[in-house]
Write a protein that holds these residues in place. Sequence first.
Motif, short mmCIF file in Angstrom:
data_model
loop_
_atom_site.label_atom_id
_atom_site.label_comp_id
_atom_site.label_asym_id
_atom_site.label_seq_id
_atom_site.Cartn_x
_atom_site.Cartn_y
_atom_site.Cartn_z
N HIS A 35 20.66 2.21 8.40
CA HIS A 35 21.96 2.00 7.76
C HIS A 35 22.95 1.43 8.76
CE1 HIS A 35 20.94 4.38 4.10
NE2 HIS A 35 20.13 4.98 4.95
N THR A 36 23.68 0.42 8.34
CA THR A 36 24.72 -0.17 9.16
C THR A 36 26.09 0.20 8.59
OG1 THR A 36 24.67 -2.23 7.89
CG2 THR A 36 23.27 -2.11 9.86
N PHE A 37 27.10 0.14 9.44
CA PHE A 37 28.45 0.54 9.03
C PHE A 37 29.45 -0.50 9.53
CE2 PHE A 37 25.82 4.28 9.32
CZ PHE A 37 26.15 4.99 8.19
N SER A 38 30.55 -0.63 8.81
CA SER A 38 31.54 -1.65 9.16
C SER A 38 32.32 -1.27 10.41
CB SER A 38 32.51 -1.87 7.99
OG SER A 38 33.19 -0.66 7.67
N VAL A 39 32.48 0.03 10.68
CA VAL A 39 33.22 0.45 11.86
C VAL A 39 32.33 0.28 13.09
CG1 VAL A 39 32.45 2.86 11.69
CG2 VAL A 39 34.61 2.36 12.82
N PRO A 40 32.88 -0.07 14.24
CA PRO A 40 32.06 -0.17 15.45
C PRO A 40 31.41 1.17 15.79
CG PRO A 40 34.19 -1.19 15.80
CD PRO A 40 34.28 -0.49 14.49
N VAL A 41 30.10 1.15 16.00
CA VAL A 41 29.33 2.36 16.34
C VAL A 41 28.57 2.09 17.63
CG1 VAL A 41 27.48 3.92 15.63
CG2 VAL A 41 29.09 3.04 13.91
N ILE A 42 28.86 2.90 18.65
CA ILE A 42 28.19 2.77 19.95
C ILE A 42 27.32 4.00 20.16
CG2 ILE A 42 28.50 2.56 22.45
CD1 ILE A 42 31.23 1.32 21.91
N CYS A 43 26.04 3.78 20.42
CA CYS A 43 25.10 4.87 20.66
C CYS A 43 24.89 5.03 22.16
CB CYS A 43 23.77 4.58 19.97
SG CYS A 43 22.46 5.74 20.39
N ILE A 44 24.99 6.28 22.64
CA ILE A 44 24.67 6.60 24.03
C ILE A 44 23.49 7.55 24.00
CG2 ILE A 44 25.53 7.50 26.22
CD1 ILE A 44 28.05 6.88 23.53
N GLY A 45 22.33 7.12 24.52
CA GLY A 45 21.15 7.96 24.42
C GLY A 45 20.16 7.70 25.53
N ASN A 46 18.98 8.24 25.35
CA ASN A 46 17.93 8.06 26.35
C ASN A 46 16.56 8.14 25.67
OD1 ASN A 46 17.60 10.81 25.89
ND2 ASN A 46 18.68 11.39 27.75
N LEU A 47 15.52 7.89 26.44
CA LEU A 47 14.15 8.02 25.95
C LEU A 47 13.55 9.34 26.35
CD1 LEU A 47 12.58 4.48 26.66
CD2 LEU A 47 13.72 5.29 24.59
N ALA B 102 39.06 11.90 8.90
CA ALA B 102 39.48 11.55 10.26
C ALA B 102 40.25 10.25 10.19
CB ALA B 102 38.27 11.43 11.17
N PRO B 103 41.48 10.29 9.65
CA PRO B 103 42.23 9.05 9.40
C PRO B 103 42.47 8.24 10.67
CG PRO B 103 43.65 11.00 9.20
CD PRO B 103 42.25 11.49 9.28
N GLY B 104 42.30 6.93 10.53
CA GLY B 104 42.58 6.03 11.63
C GLY B 104 41.41 5.76 12.56
N THR B 105 40.25 6.38 12.30
CA THR B 105 39.10 6.18 13.18
C THR B 105 38.75 4.70 13.26
OG1 THR B 105 38.17 8.38 12.75
CG2 THR B 105 36.65 6.66 13.52
N ARG B 106 38.64 4.17 14.48
CA ARG B 106 38.35 2.76 14.67
C ARG B 106 37.07 2.51 15.45
NH1 ARG B 106 40.35 1.93 10.86
NH2 ARG B 106 42.25 0.78 10.30
N VAL B 107 36.55 3.52 16.13
CA VAL B 107 35.28 3.37 16.83
C VAL B 107 34.61 4.74 16.90
CG1 VAL B 107 36.42 3.57 19.08
CG2 VAL B 107 34.13 2.61 18.95
N ILE B 108 33.28 4.75 16.71
CA ILE B 108 32.52 6.00 16.73
C ILE B 108 31.51 5.94 17.86
CG2 ILE B 108 30.87 7.45 15.47
CD1 ILE B 108 32.25 6.59 12.89
N LEU B 109 31.52 6.98 18.69
CA LEU B 109 30.54 7.12 19.76
C LEU B 109 29.49 8.12 19.31
CD1 LEU B 109 32.95 7.40 22.84
CD2 LEU B 109 31.96 5.33 21.82
N ARG C 100 17.06 6.77 14.10
CA ARG C 100 17.03 5.37 13.71
C ARG C 100 17.52 5.10 12.29
NH1 ARG C 100 12.35 1.66 15.75
NH2 ARG C 100 13.95 0.25 14.93
N TYR C 101 17.87 6.15 11.57
CA TYR C 101 18.46 5.90 10.24
C TYR C 101 19.83 5.25 10.38
CZ TYR C 101 14.70 8.57 8.11
OH TYR C 101 13.46 8.98 7.70
N VAL C 102 20.46 5.42 11.55
CA VAL C 102 21.68 4.69 11.87
C VAL C 102 21.30 3.50 12.76
CG1 VAL C 102 23.89 4.73 13.08
CG2 VAL C 102 23.17 6.71 11.73
N LYS C 103 21.75 2.32 12.38
CA LYS C 103 21.57 1.15 13.23
C LYS C 103 22.90 0.88 13.91
CE LYS C 103 20.00 -3.66 13.28
NZ LYS C 103 18.97 -3.41 14.30
N PRO C 104 23.06 1.33 15.15
CA PRO C 104 24.36 1.15 15.83
C PRO C 104 24.62 -0.31 16.12
CG PRO C 104 22.72 1.99 17.36
CD PRO C 104 22.07 1.98 16.01
N GLY C 105 25.89 -0.64 16.24
CA GLY C 105 26.24 -2.00 16.60
C GLY C 105 26.01 -2.29 18.06
#
Length: 371
Positions: free
Chosen positions: A40-52, A137-144, A152-157
């Motif tokens: 799933h993709t989302f219009s708001v910027p989504v940044i994933c921080i992760g590891n293997l 969460a009004p005004g949210t402009r970027v999600i970490l 992987r159900y979320v496809k981060p930008g």
Amino acid sequence: MSGHRNVIKIYHSLLPVAALYGAGVRLRNFFFDKGILREHTFSVPVICIGNLTVGGTGKTPHTEYLIRLLRPEYQVAVLSRGYKRKSKGFVLGNPETPIEEIGDEPYQMLHKFPDIYVAVDEDRCEGIRQLTDGHTAPGTRVILLDDAFQHRYVKPGFSILLTDYNRLITRDKLLPAGRLREPVGGKRRADIILVSKCPSGLTEEEQKAIRKEIAPAPNQSLFYTTLAYGRLQALFDAEPERKLESLQADEHILLLTGIASPAPLIRKLSEYSPHVTPLTFPDHHAFDAEDMRRIRTAFEKLPEGKRLVITTEKDAARLIGHPDIDPGLTPYIYVLPVEVSFLNEEERIMFNQNIIAYVRENTRNSSLSEG
């Protein structure tokens, strides 16, 4: 290479089980890559921080670095699973939210950065929908997204992959023989690869050797970060902060940790005092009354006079409201904050520019879409 590396322990007898595990993970990734399982993709910027790998690469301080970078210009929201929390579903933290409802790392970020949103949800897609519904969460402009590289159900930008200098993904094995959650080939999904916890004196030749070993794709950037420790802060008393350099060789330190990799912290404190006594618990450990007695007993074994307890920010979040902590111990407990620092100033600037450019472009696109 410069610096001290932990010995990478591989359980060779479990390699056949790891092969079976890897086959399952590869099949799952194949289904996502071919669209059989939907991302799933989302219009708001989504940044994933992760590891293997399983834990210990420094995701929280890197997430906090991004918070500091972005919050002057954007309303930031952090979404985590909330590991070991006792609640279920979506929870948006507030100053009164107990640590049991959101987990220790989200609790830490919530109180460290009160001007951002911190939420938890095991279903990251649902969590993003709640954060972007316009009223939760009004005004949210970027999600970490904290620790969601395998979700992987979320496809981060934009995806940032961490690998510990002391345990590079290229030298590890799949669970349960090693600590890899998925095969090393999963690194191709990252936009940026960060080699974390590097020694500050890592030479250019050593950096080139690591780059060659990890072999980032032409479209991927690879940077090197290290941990920068701040000033000691009294957890319970209004004492002045102390520089690490103020620690004296005759001070006895009880180092209390419930984190994945305490070794770098032990080495750091040992630079200032030869009397460091580690008291280690498992990562995300929930301290109970017996643990509090163990801590008190360990502290009392130190020579009277110059002695103190040093702990991490994550552990402090679990200690500060604990009903069983000994009041006689609290004046001696100090917290050692940690931040991320890039080894190379030019790389820091380049990393920041990449992140800000992605968020600006996709915030603009999101605003157009809403319009």
